[in-house]
Design an enzyme around this catalytic site. Sequence first.
Site, PDB file in Angstrom:
ATOM      1  N   TRP A 183      -5.375 -39.078  51.401  1.00 60.06           N
ATOM      2  CA  TRP A 183      -4.813 -39.591  50.146  1.00 60.06           C
ATOM      3  C   TRP A 183      -4.374 -41.028  50.383  1.00 60.06           C
ATOM      4  CZ3 TRP A 183       0.226 -41.458  49.286  1.00 60.06           C
ATOM      5  CH2 TRP A 183       0.429 -41.921  47.976  1.00 60.06           C
ATOM      6  N   GLU A 224      -7.833 -36.128  48.127  1.00 65.49           N
ATOM      7  CA  GLU A 224      -6.850 -35.836  47.075  1.00 65.49           C
ATOM      8  C   GLU A 224      -6.876 -36.943  46.020  1.00 65.49           C
ATOM      9  OE1 GLU A 224      -2.761 -35.924  48.467  1.00 65.49           O
ATOM     10  OE2 GLU A 224      -2.007 -34.952  46.653  1.00 65.49           O
ATOM     11  N   LYS A 226      -5.466 -38.772  42.279  1.00 66.21           N
ATOM     12  CA  LYS A 226      -4.180 -39.030  41.628  1.00 66.21           C
ATOM     13  C   LYS A 226      -4.408 -39.793  40.331  1.00 66.21           C
ATOM     14  CE  LYS A 226       0.503 -40.452  42.639  1.00 66.21           C
ATOM     15  NZ  LYS A 226       1.518 -40.548  43.669  1.00 66.21           N
ATOM     16  N   ASP A 259      -3.410 -31.828  43.598  1.00 66.60           N
ATOM     17  CA  ASP A 259      -1.951 -31.802  43.649  1.00 66.60           C
ATOM     18  C   ASP A 259      -1.515 -31.677  42.193  1.00 66.60           C
ATOM     19  OD1 ASP A 259       0.701 -32.989  43.307  1.00 66.60           O
ATOM     20  OD2 ASP A 259       0.574 -33.664  45.381  1.00 66.60           O
ATOM     21  N   HIS A 262      -0.488 -34.603  39.905  1.00 64.91           N
ATOM     22  CA  HIS A 262      -1.377 -35.750  39.796  1.00 64.91           C
ATOM     23  C   HIS A 262      -2.272 -35.762  38.568  1.00 64.91           C
ATOM     24  CE1 HIS A 262      -1.135 -36.847  44.354  1.00 64.91           C
ATOM     25  NE2 HIS A 262       0.045 -36.702  43.781  1.00 64.91           N
ATOM     26  N   HIS A 286      -2.044 -28.947  46.736  1.00 66.49           N
ATOM     27  CA  HIS A 286      -0.681 -29.358  47.022  1.00 66.49           C
ATOM     28  C   HIS A 286       0.153 -28.794  45.890  1.00 66.49           C
ATOM     29  CE1 HIS A 286      -1.051 -33.125  49.813  1.00 66.49           C
ATOM     30  NE2 HIS A 286      -1.330 -31.998  50.423  1.00 66.49           N
ATOM     31  N   ASP A 294       4.984 -37.714  38.609  1.00 68.10           N
ATOM     32  CA  ASP A 294       4.763 -37.033  39.891  1.00 68.10           C
ATOM     33  C   ASP A 294       6.054 -37.081  40.709  1.00 68.10           C
ATOM     34  OD1 ASP A 294       3.366 -35.878  42.024  1.00 68.10           O
ATOM     35  OD2 ASP A 294       2.818 -37.835  42.850  1.00 68.10           O
ATOM     36  N   ASP A 296       7.788 -34.827  42.281  1.00 68.33           N
ATOM     37  CA  ASP A 296       7.890 -34.010  43.496  1.00 68.33           C
ATOM     38  C   ASP A 296       9.227 -33.299  43.637  1.00 68.33           C
ATOM     39  OD1 ASP A 296       5.289 -34.235  44.935  1.00 68.33           O
ATOM     40  OD2 ASP A 296       5.710 -36.371  44.758  1.00 68.33           O
ATOM     41  N   ASP A 327       3.988 -29.829  48.696  1.00 69.47           N
ATOM     42  CA  ASP A 327       4.141 -31.284  48.736  1.00 69.47           C
ATOM     43  C   ASP A 327       5.223 -31.716  47.755  1.00 69.47           C
ATOM     44  OD1 ASP A 327       3.899 -33.968  49.099  1.00 69.47           O
ATOM     45  OD2 ASP A 327       2.016 -34.180  48.000  1.00 69.47           O
TER      46      ASP A 327
HETATM   47  C1  RNT Z   1       1.284 -38.554  46.862  1.00 68.95           C
HETATM   48  C2  RNT Z   1       0.420 -37.428  47.353  1.00 68.95           C
HETATM   49  C3  RNT Z   1       0.436 -37.188  48.829  1.00 68.95           C
HETATM   50  C4  RNT Z   1       1.798 -37.359  49.456  1.00 68.95           C
HETATM   51  C5  RNT Z   1       1.910 -36.843  50.876  1.00 68.95           C
HETATM   52  C6  RNT Z   1       3.140 -37.352  51.545  1.00 68.95           C
HETATM   53  O1  RNT Z   1       1.366 -38.626  45.516  1.00 68.95           O
HETATM   54  O2  RNT Z   1       0.759 -36.270  46.674  1.00 68.95           O
HETATM   55  O3  RNT Z   1      -0.118 -35.956  49.102  1.00 68.95           O
HETATM   56  O4  RNT Z   1       2.800 -36.768  48.700  1.00 68.95           O
HETATM   57  O5  RNT Z   1       0.775 -37.132  51.573  1.00 68.95           O
HETATM   58 ZN    ZN Z   2      -0.008 -34.423  47.343  1.00 69.99          ZN
END
Ligand code: RNT
Ligand code: ZN
Length: 417
Positions: A183, A224, A226, A259, A262, A286, A294, A296, A327
């Site tokens: 990523w 990955e 986004k 993820d 994303h 993720h 995003d 988290d 994640d």
């Molecule tokens: C970031 C991605 C990625 C990170 C990690 C730390 O938006 O989700 O996966 O969160 O690699």
């Molecule tokens: Zn991620």
Amino acid sequence: MSRYDEAKQIYAKYGVDTDKAIEKLKNISVSLHCWQGDDVRGFDTDPNKPLTGGIQTTGNYPGRASTPEELMEDIDEVLKLIPGKIKLNLHASYAIFDDENPWVDRDKIEPKHFKKWVDFCKERGLGCDFNPTFFSHPKCDPLTLSSPNEETRKFWIEHGKACIRISNYLAKELGEPCVMNIWTGDGFKDIPADRIGPRERYRNSIDEILSEPYDFNMVKPCVESKVFGIGVEAYTVGSAEFALGYAAVNKDKCIPLMDNGHYHPTEVVSDKISALLTFFPEIALHITRPIRWDSDHVVLFDDETKEIAKEIVRCGGLDGKVNIALDYFDASINRISAWVTGVRNVQKALLFALLEPSNSLENMQNNSDFTQLMIVQEELKTAPFGDIWNEYLERENTPVEYFAEVKRYEQEVLSKR
Ligand code: RNT
Ligand code: ZN
């Protein structure tokens, strides 16, 4: 009769065997992200630098791990409080340097910088996943693998290749496949003049990274995607179409990773799992909790997490088709608790999904019996799930309640840092 036995009978009426569900859950591996413990700072650069690449931790709760020893100590505390099968998930920025192996830059890291992590995993019987770290580093210009500056791009390609070699080492040493996720936060704050150039360079760079030899059964590179990041609002090089396109034409070398933070807020990953599994033999996830962006947040036992788990189960994802990783990174609450709550909630969601009478629900759908389908799906929401969950914890020798233990550890360890 115990609460579990009563609950078991209720599920049996739907044709569900709760013992079987519990047994299945015990063997599903969930990848535990090391970066919740230190707010994604790592050990290879100035820990007080800002995060780059569009990601952000917010909060300043005391007790953040700032050395490998502290992070390992915290992960051990987490392992005491979670059930099930865990894999560790490391970022390259968690390389361990010491007198014997002094600091090197990310293009020069080697397996030996992860030897202490291998020992840690071996002692605890854990597998390990890995991630190159393409952010929070002076060589982000701000682009990395898509940079027009050949020297920059080369640096990051070398980093990616080094990470393949490290993933190989982790997989071999631990005897479990290593999922290696690519990523980058590459993108622009404002409207770019050239969108295709960075994407072509990104594709070429991943090609070069994946030219490093590896056994695809043991090292599983992922790409990955986004949609946007903070400060990277207008354009993301590794968009959804880019990552899926790359994975589709390189199916023999890598797998797509989604993820759930994303995508546009009205899009759901739960609906995308089956779409991808129609074409890819294997995918990676993720699991996170985005709030408006995003962000988290810690994963909860909420509707979308449950729906993602149901799709994993229904699509046969538990038999090696879906690699599940966490994640998220919340710095505003006790970090041990953040970890434990998120892992438990993913497992709760998986158990909830395993307690669905999937075949009979599928038959209702295929017979267009949507009335019964709605009624049964609603009934299941209030079935005595908590009793099955508690039984699972008990069988795994994991305490139901963990707040007191989290507080004890905070007082005795975290508050002294
Ligand atoms: C970031 C991605 C990625 C990170 C990690 C730390 O938006 O989700 O996966 O969160 O690699
Ligand atoms: Zn991620």
